[in-house]
Design a protein around this motif. Structure first.
Motif, PDB file in Angstrom:
ATOM      1  N   TYR A 131      -4.454  -1.544  -2.786  1.00  0.00           N
ATOM      2  CA  TYR A 131      -3.433  -1.935  -1.811  1.00  0.00           C
ATOM      3  C   TYR A 131      -4.053  -2.588  -0.584  1.00  0.00           C
ATOM      4  O   TYR A 131      -5.137  -2.217  -0.152  1.00  0.00           O
ATOM      5  N   SER A 176       1.071  -1.961   1.501  1.00  0.00           N
ATOM      6  CA  SER A 176       1.446  -0.616   1.921  1.00  0.00           C
ATOM      7  C   SER A 176       1.484  -0.521   3.440  1.00  0.00           C
ATOM      8  O   SER A 176       0.797  -1.266   4.141  1.00  0.00           O
ATOM      9  N   ASP A 225       5.333  -2.563  -0.873  1.00  0.00           N
ATOM     10  CA  ASP A 225       5.395  -1.907  -2.176  1.00  0.00           C
ATOM     11  C   ASP A 225       5.314  -0.389  -2.023  1.00  0.00           C
ATOM     12  O   ASP A 225       5.846   0.347  -2.852  1.00  0.00           O
ATOM     13  N   CYS A 226       4.656   0.064  -0.979  1.00  0.00           N
ATOM     14  CA  CYS A 226       4.447   1.497  -0.761  1.00  0.00           C
ATOM     15  C   CYS A 226       4.475   1.771   0.742  1.00  0.00           C
ATOM     16  O   CYS A 226       3.801   1.086   1.514  1.00  0.00           O
ATOM     17  N   LEU A 246      -5.392   4.501  -0.796  1.00  0.00           N
ATOM     18  CA  LEU A 246      -4.626   3.289  -1.101  1.00  0.00           C
ATOM     19  C   LEU A 246      -5.545   2.096  -1.349  1.00  0.00           C
ATOM     20  O   LEU A 246      -5.294   1.288  -2.244  1.00  0.00           O
TER      21      LEU A 246
END
Length: 70
Positions: A39, A18, A60-61, A34
């Motif tokens: 993450y 992330s 991914d984020c 997160l």
């Protein structure tokens, strides 16, 4: 977890990744959430830093605060 001072952090294959672009107070809460979700986190303190990170990493984020000026 990445720190804002880290310039070269690398993720391992299979890590959930992330990028957080937010002011320090909001960013702390986002990073905590997160991290609890598993993450690995990079932080961008400026818009230029965010673009540079995105250029070399497929996250991914990505969380961007609506008034992030960096």
């Amino acid at each position: 977890m990445s720190t804002p001072e880290s310039k070269m952090d690398f993720f391992e294959v299979g890590d959930k990744t992330s990028l957080v672009c937010a002011d320090p107070m909001t960013g702390d809460a986002i990073r905590k959430s997160l991290k609890e979700l598993g993450y690995k986190i990079h932080v961008a303190e400026t818009g230029d830093a965010a673009v540079e990170r995105i250029r070399y990493t497929a996250y991914d984020c990505i969380v961007i605060q609506d008034n992030f000026a960096g």
